[in-house]
Motif scaffolding. Structure first.
Motif, PDB file in Angstrom:
ATOM      1  N   LEU A  58       0.658  -1.293  -0.006  1.00  0.00           N
ATOM      2  CA  LEU A  58      -0.391  -0.370   0.208  1.00  0.00           C
ATOM      3  C   LEU A  58       0.620   1.110  -0.128  1.00  0.00           C
ATOM      4  CD1 LEU A  58      -2.482   2.000   0.614  1.00  0.00           C
ATOM      5  CD2 LEU A  58      -2.719   1.346   3.092  1.00  0.00           C
ATOM      6  N   ALA A  59       1.828   1.508   1.071  1.00  0.00           N
ATOM      7  CA  ALA A  59       2.498   2.769   1.069  1.00  0.00           C
ATOM      8  C   ALA A  59       3.762   2.302  -0.321  1.00  0.00           C
ATOM      9  CB  ALA A  59       3.735   1.893   1.988  1.00  0.00           C
ATOM     10  N   TYR A  60       3.748   1.480  -0.985  1.00  0.00           N
ATOM     11  CA  TYR A  60       4.799   2.068  -2.123  1.00  0.00           C
ATOM     12  C   TYR A  60       4.083   2.416  -3.444  1.00  0.00           C
ATOM     13  CZ  TYR A  60       7.310   1.014  -6.529  1.00  0.00           C
ATOM     14  OH  TYR A  60       7.498   1.111  -7.768  1.00  0.00           O
ATOM     15  N   ALA A  61       2.534   1.551  -2.926  1.00  0.00           N
ATOM     16  CA  ALA A  61       1.152   1.996  -4.078  1.00  0.00           C
ATOM     17  C   ALA A  61       1.364   3.927  -4.140  1.00  0.00           C
ATOM     18  CB  ALA A  61       0.102   0.929  -3.924  1.00  0.00           C
ATOM     19  N   LEU A  62       1.031   4.147  -3.007  1.00  0.00           N
ATOM     20  CA  LEU A  62       0.947   5.903  -2.727  1.00  0.00           C
ATOM     21  C   LEU A  62       2.219   6.506  -3.182  1.00  0.00           C
ATOM     22  CD1 LEU A  62      -1.240   5.215   0.891  1.00  0.00           C
ATOM     23  CD2 LEU A  62      -1.881   5.328  -1.578  1.00  0.00           C
ATOM     24  N   THR A  63       3.030   5.111  -2.524  1.00  0.00           N
ATOM     25  CA  THR A  63       4.698   7.118  -2.734  1.00  0.00           C
ATOM     26  C   THR A  63       5.314   6.643  -3.787  1.00  0.00           C
ATOM     27  OG1 THR A  63       5.622   5.403  -1.810  1.00  0.00           O
ATOM     28  CG2 THR A  63       5.077   6.577   0.041  1.00  0.00           C
ATOM     29  N   LEU A  64       5.438   5.460  -4.574  1.00  0.00           N
ATOM     30  CA  LEU A  64       6.004   5.354  -5.950  1.00  0.00           C
ATOM     31  C   LEU A  64       7.336   5.417  -5.542  1.00  0.00           C
ATOM     32  CD1 LEU A  64       3.625   7.019  -8.408  1.00  0.00           C
ATOM     33  CD2 LEU A  64       3.737   4.277  -7.977  1.00  0.00           C
ATOM     34  N   ASP A  65       7.493   5.233  -4.835  1.00  0.00           N
ATOM     35  CA  ASP A  65       9.189   4.612  -4.311  1.00  0.00           C
ATOM     36  C   ASP A  65      10.339   4.385  -2.709  1.00  0.00           C
ATOM     37  OD1 ASP A  65      12.044   6.872  -4.190  1.00  0.00           O
ATOM     38  OD2 ASP A  65      11.138   5.332  -2.673  1.00  0.00           O
ATOM     39  N   HIS A  66      10.487   3.003  -3.456  1.00  0.00           N
ATOM     40  CA  HIS A  66      10.591   2.031  -2.072  1.00  0.00           C
ATOM     41  C   HIS A  66      11.430   2.760  -0.928  1.00  0.00           C
ATOM     42  CE1 HIS A  66       9.733  -1.461  -5.058  1.00  0.00           C
ATOM     43  NE2 HIS A  66      11.096  -0.948  -5.508  1.00  0.00           N
ATOM     44  N   GLN A  67      11.889   3.092  -1.301  1.00  0.00           N
ATOM     45  CA  GLN A  67      12.540   4.164  -0.067  1.00  0.00           C
ATOM     46  C   GLN A  67      11.424   4.353   0.839  1.00  0.00           C
ATOM     47  OE1 GLN A  67      16.021   5.438  -1.221  1.00  0.00           O
ATOM     48  NE2 GLN A  67      17.606   4.262  -0.462  1.00  0.00           N
ATOM     49  N   LYS A  68      10.815   5.416   0.363  1.00  0.00           N
ATOM     50  CA  LYS A  68       9.544   6.461   0.754  1.00  0.00           C
ATOM     51  C   LYS A  68       8.779   5.036   1.780  1.00  0.00           C
ATOM     52  CE  LYS A  68      10.185  10.400  -1.385  1.00  0.00           C
ATOM     53  NZ  LYS A  68       9.496  11.560  -2.602  1.00  0.00           N
ATOM     54  N   ALA A  69       8.622   4.247   0.629  1.00  0.00           N
ATOM     55  CA  ALA A  69       7.227   3.699   1.519  1.00  0.00           C
ATOM     56  C   ALA A  69       8.201   2.774   2.297  1.00  0.00           C
ATOM     57  CB  ALA A  69       6.881   2.001  -0.254  1.00  0.00           C
ATOM     58  N   GLU A  70       9.133   2.536   2.483  1.00  0.00           N
ATOM     59  CA  GLU A  70       9.766   1.369   3.813  1.00  0.00           C
ATOM     60  C   GLU A  70       9.562   2.093   4.907  1.00  0.00           C
ATOM     61  OE1 GLU A  70      12.602  -1.208   2.969  1.00  0.00           O
ATOM     62  OE2 GLU A  70      13.545  -0.408   5.038  1.00  0.00           O
ATOM     63  N   ASP A  71      10.315   3.680   3.974  1.00  0.00           N
ATOM     64  CA  ASP A  71       9.963   4.522   5.583  1.00  0.00           C
ATOM     65  C   ASP A  71       8.605   4.859   6.288  1.00  0.00           C
ATOM     66  OD1 ASP A  71      10.835   6.614   7.326  1.00  0.00           O
ATOM     67  OD2 ASP A  71      11.009   8.048   5.661  1.00  0.00           O
ATOM     68  N   LEU A  72       7.573   4.964   5.326  1.00  0.00           N
ATOM     69  CA  LEU A  72       6.276   5.378   5.308  1.00  0.00           C
ATOM     70  C   LEU A  72       5.131   4.106   6.108  1.00  0.00           C
ATOM     71  CD1 LEU A  72       3.608   7.242   5.145  1.00  0.00           C
ATOM     72  CD2 LEU A  72       2.758   6.030   2.750  1.00  0.00           C
ATOM     73  N   ALA A  73       5.780   2.307   5.750  1.00  0.00           N
ATOM     74  CA  ALA A  73       5.704   1.548   6.233  1.00  0.00           C
ATOM     75  C   ALA A  73       5.710   1.410   7.758  1.00  0.00           C
ATOM     76  CB  ALA A  73       5.512   0.285   5.879  1.00  0.00           C
ATOM     77  N   GLN A  74       7.040   2.106   8.209  1.00  0.00           N
ATOM     78  CA  GLN A  74       7.210   1.636   9.979  1.00  0.00           C
ATOM     79  C   GLN A  74       6.558   2.813  10.416  1.00  0.00           C
ATOM     80  OE1 GLN A  74      11.928   1.344   9.795  1.00  0.00           O
ATOM     81  NE2 GLN A  74      12.030  -0.489   8.164  1.00  0.00           N
ATOM     82  N   ASP A  75       7.104   3.775   9.731  1.00  0.00           N
ATOM     83  CA  ASP A  75       6.232   4.834  10.829  1.00  0.00           C
ATOM     84  C   ASP A  75       4.861   4.290  11.168  1.00  0.00           C
ATOM     85  OD1 ASP A  75       6.829   7.337  11.895  1.00  0.00           O
ATOM     86  OD2 ASP A  75       5.460   8.766  10.351  1.00  0.00           O
TER      87      ASP A  75
END
Lengths: 261, 173
Positions: free
Chosen positions: B21-38
């Motif tokens: 879900l985070a990747y579908a929103l951010t379209l960026d692997h690192q931002k997605a991981e950061d968003l998911a962890q957060d």
């Protein structure tokens, strides 16, 4: 899909396509581990903030009390009023070490990687992130003051796990110390001419201007909890290493920043 | 300790879906991981009261709201003054082509459209649930979804064979 949208001609496999889109991601060995660490850091930060608020309130109370006492004493003839001592500089703590925040641009965002042994760099803080074709990259400063590392999280392999330190061998008039790393991406139909420039400048700098291949790039000089002497920067330029002709740190007023003291 | 153990198990069980879900929103692997962890980190501080409720729904709401509010904050990272180079893709990797094309198509949607489309069609959530996740009305979800799909339909990735033939005749493809 019971609404009127289903009557339109929708891409039937949209769900499958979205699954493909989100399919290729690096899976951490144990996703709970970095989250557990984040939670601990946030708990520490909350406690620190609470302690700082209490300390600030106590300091304010002391200052007010001393000024009231001073005004009472100054009303007495021949009694000197003690000067109010300056408020101590606020020092925050993060994890297991103390630091003094620099003015913005500032980053205290902890950097994590997905590798099990990744926390060897901790505490590390993001300096910059970006992307090149098919990859993302991130650079973080880490505990040893004046050091940068290209993190190994995500699929970023073009710049390897390069790390370098910039805290020694500064010449008297040297304004910036930096490292260049050419991108290496195998199996591409045409070679990339992208180069990462990462380094350190003095704490007085706010931006860094890079001239490469006849173009000018600008990026923020980021302060992090790892150093009060340096700010850090990282940028990928569309040029070969040999085409990088100038790296100039600039102050908030746009003047060249001095060498780190 | 039992609570921590339960939470860690929940993280392991829900990590993949949340990171998707985070990747579908951010379209960026690192931002997605950061968003998911957060998001998981924020969830922990409400875990005790959510443990017996519906933590998945709350987690989705954290991811969506963190993403949408994060879009309003300035990022202090890379800021080149020149246009990035063209994307280079190995022509043999069709799946990469498709993924990149879809990523570009999704990137053209607004953040709320992207979230609405993904939650409706990838996670198969009802409009009411999506509205709760995004903190908006059902009507707004319908509008975001409709506009998002219209934009995706306009993209060549989703054209039908007839449309592709038509586009080819007109020299567009």
């Amino acid at each position: 899909m019971t609404d009127d949208l289903s009557t339109n001609r929708l891409p039937e496999d949209l769900g499958a396509k979205l699954a493909v889109l989100t399919d290729e991601r690096p899976e951490p060995a144990d996703p709970a581990a970095p989250i557990r660490l984040r939670i601990k850091r946030r708990q520490v930060r909350r406690r620190t903030t609470a302690a700082a608020v209490c300390a600030a309130a106590a300091t304010a109370a002391v200052v007010v009390a001393s000024s009231v006492l001073g005004s009472i004493r100054s009303a007495e003839p021949g009694v000197a009023t003690p000067s109010t001592s300056p408020v101590p500089k606020m020092v925050s703590t993060h994890a297991d070490f103390r630091y003094t925040p620099l003015p913005k641009p500032w980053s205290d965002k902890p950097a994590f990687t997905t590798q099990p042994d990744s926390l060897r760099y901790a505490p590390a803080f993001y300096v910059a992130r970006g992307s090149i074709p098919n990859e993302s990259w991130a650079v973080a400063s880490y505990y040893s003051s004046g050091c940068l590392v290209v993190t190994d999280e995500g699929p970023a392999k073009a710049f390897g796990g390069t790390k370098d330190c910039f805290y020694e061998n500064w010449q008297p008039d040297q304004r910036a110390q930096y490292r260049t790393i050419p991108a290496v991406v195998p199996n591409l139909s045409s070679p990339l001419h992208l180069t990462m420039v990462m380094g350190a400048v003095s704490a007085e700098a706010r931006t860094v201007r890079i001239t490469a291949g006849g173009k000018t790039y600008s990026t923020d000089a980021i302060g992090t909890p790892n150093s009060s002497r340096f700010r850090f920067f990282a940028l990928v330029v569309d040029a070969a290493e040999s085409e990088i002709t100038a790296v100039t740190p600039l102050t908030a007023t746009g003047q060249p920043a001095p060498s780190p003291s | 300790m039992r609570t921590e153990h339960d939470f860690d198990e929940f993280v392991r069980a829900r990590w993949t879906a949340t990171a998707r879900l985070a990747y579908a929103l951010t379209l960026d692997h690192q931002k997605a991981e950061d968003l998911a962890q957060d998001a998981f980190t924020k969830l922990w501080f409400h875990w005790r009261k959510l443990q017996n409720g519906n933590p998945e729904a709350y987690l989705r709401r954290i991811v969506a709201s963190s993403f949408l509010s994060g879009r309003r904050r300035r990022w202090l990272g890379e800021r080149p003054t020149d246009a990035p180079p063209e994307t280079v893709v190995d022509p043999d990797t069709a799946q990469v082509d498709e993924r990149l094309a879809l990523r570009q198509a999704m990137a053209r949607l607004s953040p709320r459209q992207r979230a609405a489309v993904y939650l409706r069609y990838a996670e198969d959530l009802s409009e009411r649930t999506v509205a709760e996740v995004l903190g908006c009305s059902v009507g707004a979800v319908k509008q975001h979804t409709r506009r998002g799909l219209e934009a995706l339909r306009a993209d060549i990735t989703f054209a039908t064979p007839d449309e592709l033939a038509d586009l080819t005749e007109r020299g567009i493809s």
